[in-house]
Enzyme design. Structure first.
Site, PDB file in Angstrom:
ATOM      1  N   ARG A  72       0.824  -1.212   0.000  1.00 37.80           N
ATOM      2  CA  ARG A  72       0.000   0.000   0.000  1.00 37.80           C
ATOM      3  C   ARG A  72       0.855   1.257   0.000  1.00 37.80           C
ATOM      4  NH1 ARG A  72      -2.233   2.298   4.420  1.00 37.80           N
ATOM      5  NH2 ARG A  72      -1.997   0.358   5.606  1.00 37.80           N
ATOM      6  N   TYR A 123     -15.456  19.203 -15.360  1.00 39.04           N
ATOM      7  CA  TYR A 123     -15.843  17.800 -15.427  1.00 39.04           C
ATOM      8  C   TYR A 123     -16.907  17.496 -14.377  1.00 39.04           C
ATOM      9  CZ  TYR A 123     -15.344  12.772 -14.569  1.00 39.04           C
ATOM     10  OH  TYR A 123     -15.588  11.442 -14.354  1.00 39.04           O
ATOM     11  N   LYS A 222      -7.444   8.210 -19.735  1.00 36.23           N
ATOM     12  CA  LYS A 222      -7.731   8.839 -21.016  1.00 36.23           C
ATOM     13  C   LYS A 222      -6.506   8.796 -21.939  1.00 36.23           C
ATOM     14  CE  LYS A 222     -11.790   9.847 -19.231  1.00 36.23           C
ATOM     15  NZ  LYS A 222     -11.655   9.655 -17.792  1.00 36.23           N
TER      16      LYS A 222
END
Length: 405
Positions: A72, A123, A222
């Protein structure tokens, strides 16, 4: 031994020149995208960083404290992607489980008594999260016209307490262009932290840290990964205090990326220069043609000379990007008719992949009201532009027929 063939250069000069270290120019971003984040070169070393699936790393006792420790905290595959993205943006990058995880981490920089200024047309995920945090009393939200530098200055002057100025340029999906340098200057005059979502432009077209931003956010899903098969995010900064806060948020909230996702994203990043070159050239071509189609009432793409953001984009960016927004006749029904009629374009949410996508953004209830009901966002891929135009123009003809029926 090479001989000096120039009779005008003395042997002493020749010796001095040969002993001086050669100063190569910095690599272009297109080259950095290919070479950054690779393992150190050695005999029989792997060319690419492999996928590390370990959840923990050896350390403790006489071996000392492990540099990686636990899955982690860090991972070698994450670090390869982070190295590449950080070098492209000119800072140090941290990978996150998604673009929204990266947005959440950056918004966590706003203290409990703070305010975040958000573009009217940002967004919708950013709007949804800031709205939720405001409803919980976690922070205050001030919608802002980021194309109006003086308006932002006035808004900042009227605020007490810590502030984060959240920017997109170009914005999603209106494709408005913000003056990042001017806005960063104004924000820093009021001790505000400037965050720029650079997903649309990518670091190949725009480097916000060099323009004055403090933090850069990416949906790596993206353009950076580019193949619509990864969900991933990244945050980039230079300030060590900000980086420590962002890394603590990632570790304690568990917003960590998967090793396989980071491996795939880095592999996709290698072709970003080629993909983006093709996509944005096609986007500019399509934007020009769309402006002449009778079914289109408005086109937004910064490449167009009459676009409100053209002059600023031409000086602030090294290209105009691969997103085009259009408004069509017939309102939302006409826009839906276009989406229903395309065959090559894919009706889908997302952008930045090799395939061309089309979407009516206001079909989402969370989309800001400033986005027109008939607006279609086009994410232009790498297909042949003539095929894309043929499919799109036929679909627009269908919308025109629908409007006149």
């Amino acid at each position: 031994m090479p001989q000096n063939d120039d009779p005008t250069v003395s042997s002493a000069q020749s010796s001095a020149q040969s002993s001086a270290p050669r100063q190569d120019p910095p690599l272009s971003p297109a080259t950095v995208a290919v070479v950054a984040g690779r393992p150190r070169r050695a005999l029989d070393s792997e060319l690419n960083t492999p996928v590390s699936l370990s959840a923990t790393f050896v350390g403790g006792g006489s071996l000392g404290t492990a540099a990686l420790g636990y899955g982690r905290f860090a991972n070698p595959t994450w670090e390869a992607l982070e190295s590449a993205v950080g070098e492209l943006e000119g800072g140090r990058a941290l990978a996150f489980a998604s673009g929204m995880a990266a947005v959440a981490a950056a918004l966590h920089l706003v203290p409990a008594d703070g305010t975040v200024l958000v573009p009217h047309g940002a967004y919708n995920g950013t709007h949804a999260l800031t709205g939720l945090l405001a409803a919980q009393g976690r922070l205050a939200v001030l919608p802002t016209d980021i194309t109006d530098v003086e308006g932002v200055r006035t808004a900042l002057a009227g605020l007490d307490g810590p502030v984060v100025l959240w920017l997109e340029s170009p914005t999603n999906p209106l494709l408005e262009v913000a003056d990042l340098t001017a806005l960063a200057t104004v924000a820093h005059e009021h001790d505000a932290v400037v965050v720029v979502d650079n997903t649309f432009a990518t670091p190949l077209l725009q480097r916000p840290l060099e323009l004055g931003a403090d933090v850069v956010v990416h949906s790596v899903t993206k353009f950076l990964s580019g193949h619509s098969d990864v969900v991933l995010g990244a945050v980039v900064a230079r300030d060590e205090t900000l980086l420590a806060a962002l890394q603590a948020h990632r570790t304690l909230h568990g917003a960590i990326p998967g090793p396989m996702e980071t491996f795939l994203a880095l592999r996709g990043l290698r072709t970003l220069p080629l993909r983006l070159e093709r996509s944005q050239a096609s986007a500019a071509d399509l934007a020009r043609r769309l402006g002449a189609h009778p079914a289109v009432t408005r086109v937004r793409h910064p490449s167009l000379p009459d676009d409100p953001g053209h002059a600023l984009a031409a000086t602030q960016m090294t290209g105009f990007g691969a997103l085009v927004s259009i408004e069509v006749v017939g309102g939302p029904a006409g826009a839906d008719a276009v989406v229903d009629a395309v065959r090559l374009w894919v009706p889908a949410t997302s952008l930045g992949g090799v395939e061309s996508l089309i979407e009516r953004r206001r079909r989402h209830a969370s989309e800001p009201a400033v986005v027109p009901e008939d607006l279609l966002r086009l994410s232009v891929g790498v297909e042949d532009v003539e095929d894309l135009w043929r499919d799109l123009s036929r679909a627009l003809d269908a919308a025109l027929a629908h409007a006149s029926a």
